[in-house]
Motif scaffolding. Structure first.
Motif, mmCIF file in Angstrom:
data_model
loop_
_atom_site.group_PDB
_atom_site.id
_atom_site.type_symbol
_atom_site.label_atom_id
_atom_site.label_comp_id
_atom_site.label_asym_id
_atom_site.label_seq_id
_atom_site.Cartn_x
_atom_site.Cartn_y
_atom_site.Cartn_z
ATOM 1 N N PHE A 176 -92.739 24.253 -3.422
ATOM 2 C CA PHE A 176 -92.868 24.480 -1.982
ATOM 3 C C PHE A 176 -91.649 25.230 -1.454
ATOM 4 C CE2 PHE A 176 -92.621 22.997 2.495
ATOM 5 C CZ PHE A 176 -93.878 23.397 2.931
ATOM 6 N N GLY A 177 -90.456 24.834 -1.914
ATOM 7 C CA GLY A 177 -89.243 25.510 -1.480
ATOM 8 C C GLY A 177 -89.161 26.944 -1.950
ATOM 9 N N ARG A 178 -89.852 27.264 -3.040
ATOM 10 C CA ARG A 178 -89.883 28.634 -3.562
ATOM 11 C C ARG A 178 -91.031 29.455 -2.966
ATOM 12 N NH1 ARG A 178 -87.647 29.898 -8.645
ATOM 13 N NH2 ARG A 178 -86.254 28.306 -9.476
ATOM 14 N N PHE A 179 -91.752 28.877 -2.032
ATOM 15 C CA PHE A 179 -92.923 29.521 -1.438
ATOM 16 C C PHE A 179 -93.971 29.868 -2.488
ATOM 17 C CE2 PHE A 179 -89.460 30.489 1.543
ATOM 18 C CZ PHE A 179 -90.008 30.011 2.722
ATOM 19 N N GLU A 180 -94.134 29.009 -3.496
ATOM 20 C CA GLU A 180 -95.119 29.249 -4.537
ATOM 21 C C GLU A 180 -96.403 28.460 -4.315
ATOM 22 O OE1 GLU A 180 -93.509 28.962 -8.479
ATOM 23 O OE2 GLU A 180 -91.664 30.003 -7.917
ATOM 24 N N ILE A 181 -96.372 27.503 -3.397
ATOM 25 C CA ILE A 181 -97.595 26.835 -2.952
ATOM 26 C C ILE A 181 -97.625 26.898 -1.437
ATOM 27 C CG2 ILE A 181 -97.773 25.290 -4.934
ATOM 28 C CD1 ILE A 181 -96.664 23.047 -3.169
ATOM 29 N N LEU A 182 -98.829 26.823 -0.878
ATOM 30 C CA LEU A 182 -98.955 26.913 0.576
ATOM 31 C C LEU A 182 -100.048 25.984 1.067
ATOM 32 C CD1 LEU A 182 -101.674 28.772 0.716
ATOM 33 C CD2 LEU A 182 -100.067 30.661 0.554
ATOM 34 N N PHE A 183 -99.978 25.688 2.357
ATOM 35 C CA PHE A 183 -100.934 24.816 3.031
ATOM 36 C C PHE A 183 -101.733 25.658 4.014
ATOM 37 C CE2 PHE A 183 -98.080 21.893 1.203
ATOM 38 C CZ PHE A 183 -98.538 20.591 1.333
ATOM 39 N N GLU A 184 -103.039 25.701 3.826
ATOM 40 C CA GLU A 184 -103.925 26.444 4.726
ATOM 41 C C GLU A 184 -104.723 25.446 5.563
ATOM 42 O OE1 GLU A 184 -107.732 29.534 4.623
ATOM 43 O OE2 GLU A 184 -106.754 28.906 2.759
ATOM 44 N N CYS A 185 -104.532 25.492 6.873
ATOM 45 C CA CYS A 185 -105.211 24.541 7.753
ATOM 46 C C CYS A 185 -106.710 24.829 7.773
ATOM 47 C CB CYS A 185 -104.640 24.637 9.160
ATOM 48 S SG CYS A 185 -105.316 23.406 10.296
ATOM 49 N N VAL A 186 -107.519 23.805 7.485
ATOM 50 C CA VAL A 186 -108.975 23.959 7.481
ATOM 51 C C VAL A 186 -109.647 22.969 8.431
ATOM 52 C CG1 VAL A 186 -109.055 24.920 5.153
ATOM 53 C CG2 VAL A 186 -109.179 22.435 5.457
ATOM 54 N N GLY A 187 -108.853 22.178 9.138
ATOM 55 C CA GLY A 187 -109.392 21.197 10.073
ATOM 56 C C GLY A 187 -108.267 20.360 10.632
ATOM 57 N N PRO A 188 -108.543 19.453 11.569
ATOM 58 C CA PRO A 188 -107.489 18.624 12.149
ATOM 59 C C PRO A 188 -106.718 17.851 11.070
ATOM 60 C CG PRO A 188 -109.529 18.404 13.392
ATOM 61 C CD PRO A 188 -109.874 19.157 12.142
ATOM 62 N N HIS A 189 -105.437 18.161 10.935
ATOM 63 C CA HIS A 189 -104.550 17.507 9.966
ATOM 64 C C HIS A 189 -105.066 17.632 8.528
ATOM 65 C CE1 HIS A 189 -102.587 15.893 13.487
ATOM 66 N NE2 HIS A 189 -103.686 15.280 13.851
ATOM 67 N N THR A 190 -105.891 18.629 8.278
ATOM 68 C CA THR A 190 -106.502 18.822 6.957
ATOM 69 C C THR A 190 -106.131 20.198 6.419
ATOM 70 O OG1 THR A 190 -108.354 17.388 7.571
ATOM 71 C CG2 THR A 190 -108.668 18.830 5.669
ATOM 72 N N TYR A 191 -105.718 20.233 5.154
ATOM 73 C CA TYR A 191 -105.206 21.476 4.579
ATOM 74 C C TYR A 191 -105.756 21.694 3.174
ATOM 75 C CZ TYR A 191 -101.828 21.111 8.364
ATOM 76 O OH TYR A 191 -101.249 21.002 9.602
ATOM 77 N N LYS A 192 -106.047 22.954 2.893
ATOM 78 C CA LYS A 192 -106.308 23.365 1.516
ATOM 79 C C LYS A 192 -104.971 23.783 0.926
ATOM 80 C CE LYS A 192 -108.749 26.763 -1.334
ATOM 81 N NZ LYS A 192 -109.617 27.975 -1.328
ATOM 82 N N ILE A 193 -104.595 23.154 -0.175
ATOM 83 C CA ILE A 193 -103.290 23.392 -0.791
ATOM 84 C C ILE A 193 -103.520 24.124 -2.100
ATOM 85 C CG2 ILE A 193 -101.174 22.309 -1.602
ATOM 86 C CD1 ILE A 193 -102.305 19.794 0.102
ATOM 87 N N ASP A 194 -102.847 25.255 -2.255
ATOM 88 C CA ASP A 194 -103.096 26.074 -3.440
ATOM 89 C C ASP A 194 -101.832 26.836 -3.809
ATOM 90 O OD1 ASP A 194 -104.424 27.204 -5.550
ATOM 91 O OD2 ASP A 194 -105.865 28.338 -4.345
ATOM 92 N N TYR A 195 -101.831 27.350 -5.044
ATOM 93 C CA TYR A 195 -100.777 28.261 -5.447
ATOM 94 C C TYR A 195 -100.949 29.577 -4.706
ATOM 95 C CZ TYR A 195 -99.870 25.067 -9.352
ATOM 96 O OH TYR A 195 -99.560 23.964 -10.101
ATOM 97 N N VAL A 196 -99.841 30.222 -4.379
ATOM 98 C CA VAL A 196 -99.923 31.538 -3.754
ATOM 99 C C VAL A 196 -100.594 32.512 -4.718
ATOM 100 C CG1 VAL A 196 -98.597 33.450 -2.784
ATOM 101 C CG2 VAL A 196 -97.888 31.092 -2.346
ATOM 102 N N LYS A 197 -100.185 32.464 -5.986
ATOM 103 C CA LYS A 197 -100.822 33.277 -7.016
ATOM 104 C C LYS A 197 -101.937 32.448 -7.638
ATOM 105 C CE LYS A 197 -96.552 35.792 -8.086
ATOM 106 N NZ LYS A 197 -95.567 36.153 -9.138
ATOM 107 N N ARG A 198 -103.146 32.679 -7.213
ATOM 108 C CA ARG A 198 -104.257 31.832 -7.632
ATOM 109 C C ARG A 198 -104.606 31.987 -9.106
ATOM 110 N NH1 ARG A 198 -108.275 32.115 -2.316
ATOM 111 N NH2 ARG A 198 -106.752 31.220 -0.860
ATOM 112 N N ASP A 199 -104.150 33.083 -9.728
ATOM 113 C CA ASP A 199 -104.403 33.279 -11.153
ATOM 114 C C ASP A 199 -103.228 32.798 -12.005
ATOM 115 O OD1 ASP A 199 -102.597 35.187 -10.357
ATOM 116 O OD2 ASP A 199 -103.551 36.864 -11.414
ATOM 117 N N ARG A 200 -102.363 32.023 -11.403
ATOM 118 C CA ARG A 200 -101.177 31.502 -12.097
ATOM 119 C C ARG A 200 -101.594 30.780 -13.373
ATOM 120 N NH1 ARG A 200 -96.101 29.270 -9.792
ATOM 121 N NH2 ARG A 200 -95.225 27.760 -11.253
#
Length: 268
Positions: A164-188
């Motif tokens: 998270f500190g390296r900005f290699e994962i991110l939180f995408e808001c998809v609803g109230p207090h709900t997030y899709k969490i994924d690697y920035v590079k999805r083909d990692r």
């Protein structure tokens, strides 16, 4: 598309160090060498608040904090339970050491003694300008002691804190207090944790502890995406790996090779 120069990319990512997990030595060093509007002394309180709010579980993996589990085991024996009163025994071999992770890093807002006065160094002023490019209200959200409020922090495992500190994962808001969490590079190829996952973050029953700010997580998301799209991203990654191999962890007083590097690049 927002364009951010290579130098600014390096600045943001280099300053995004892991939240200091204080020891007595680093605590005294922070008191002596740095004056900050958000202070390292507040981190133990922040940790307690985040662990309570997040039910002593990583918000991504849902692993229980092993230190808390050990305390409960010592008190209650094998009848020890989690915050929802469920038995912890079935997951006794699937726990982890948890850390508090600032969404916007503490070191970014702290003041440094310059000519005997606490001031915001030039390289941090530049970083604030970059944050405001993503969200004009960003600095106001974490000004003063707000940098160390639960709205600017998550409970994560040590590995996820690093990513998270390296900005290699991110939180995408998809609803109230709900997030899709994924690697920035999805083909990692190398994956410490199986992602993506979707999580609804826990809230305290009386809402007396703020949930993580969606605005701040959106800023982190935007920075991560921008760094990934930039050709500077690979260079930043190599620099940070080299720094860690040399023992260059960023201390709670904000000092490290990172700052020397940032000052050099800004002067270039």
């Amino acid at each position: 598309m927002l364009e951010v120069s290579g130098t600014n990319n390096r600045l943001v990512k280099a300053l995004a160090a892991k939240t200091p997990q204080l020891t007595p030595a680093s605590f005294s060093r922070a008191q002596i060498s740095e004056a900050g509007v958000g202070t390292p002394q507040r981190i133990p309180t922040l940790r307690r608040g985040c662990l309570l709010r997040d039910r002593h579980r990583c918000v991504v993996t849902r692993k229980f904090d092993i230190q808390e589990a050990e305390d409960r085991l010592a008190k209650d024996g094998t009848d020890f339970k989690d915050d929802d009163r469920g038995s912890l025994l079935p997951e006794s071999d699937a726990m982890a050491f948890l850390e508090v992770a600032h969404i916007i890093p503490h070191s970014l807002m702290s003041l440094t003694s310059i000519d005997g006065e606490p001031k915001l160094p030039e390289h941090k002023q530049m970083a604030h300008k970059i944050l405001n490019m993503f969200n004009p209200t960003a600095t106001a959200l974490i000004s003063g002691t707000d940098i160390d409020r639960p709205m600017n922090a998550l409970t994560l495992t040590q590995d996820l804190h690093t990513l998270f500190g390296r900005f290699e994962i991110l939180f995408e808001c998809v609803g109230p207090h709900t997030y899709k969490i994924d690697y920035v590079k999805r083909d990692r190829l190398l994956r410490i944790v199986k992602l993506p996952v979707t999580r609804t973050l826990y809230l305290t029953p009386d809402r007396n502890i703020d949930p993580p700010s969606v605005d701040l997580l959106n800023i982190q998301h935007a920075i991560a995406k921008t760094l990934h799209l930039s050709a500077a991203g690979n260079f930043i990654d190599k620099f940070l790996r080299d720094m860690e191999m040399e023992g260059g962890q960023v201390m709670s007083d904000g000092t490290s090779r990172t700052y020397d590097y940032v000052r050099f690049k800004l002067a270039a």
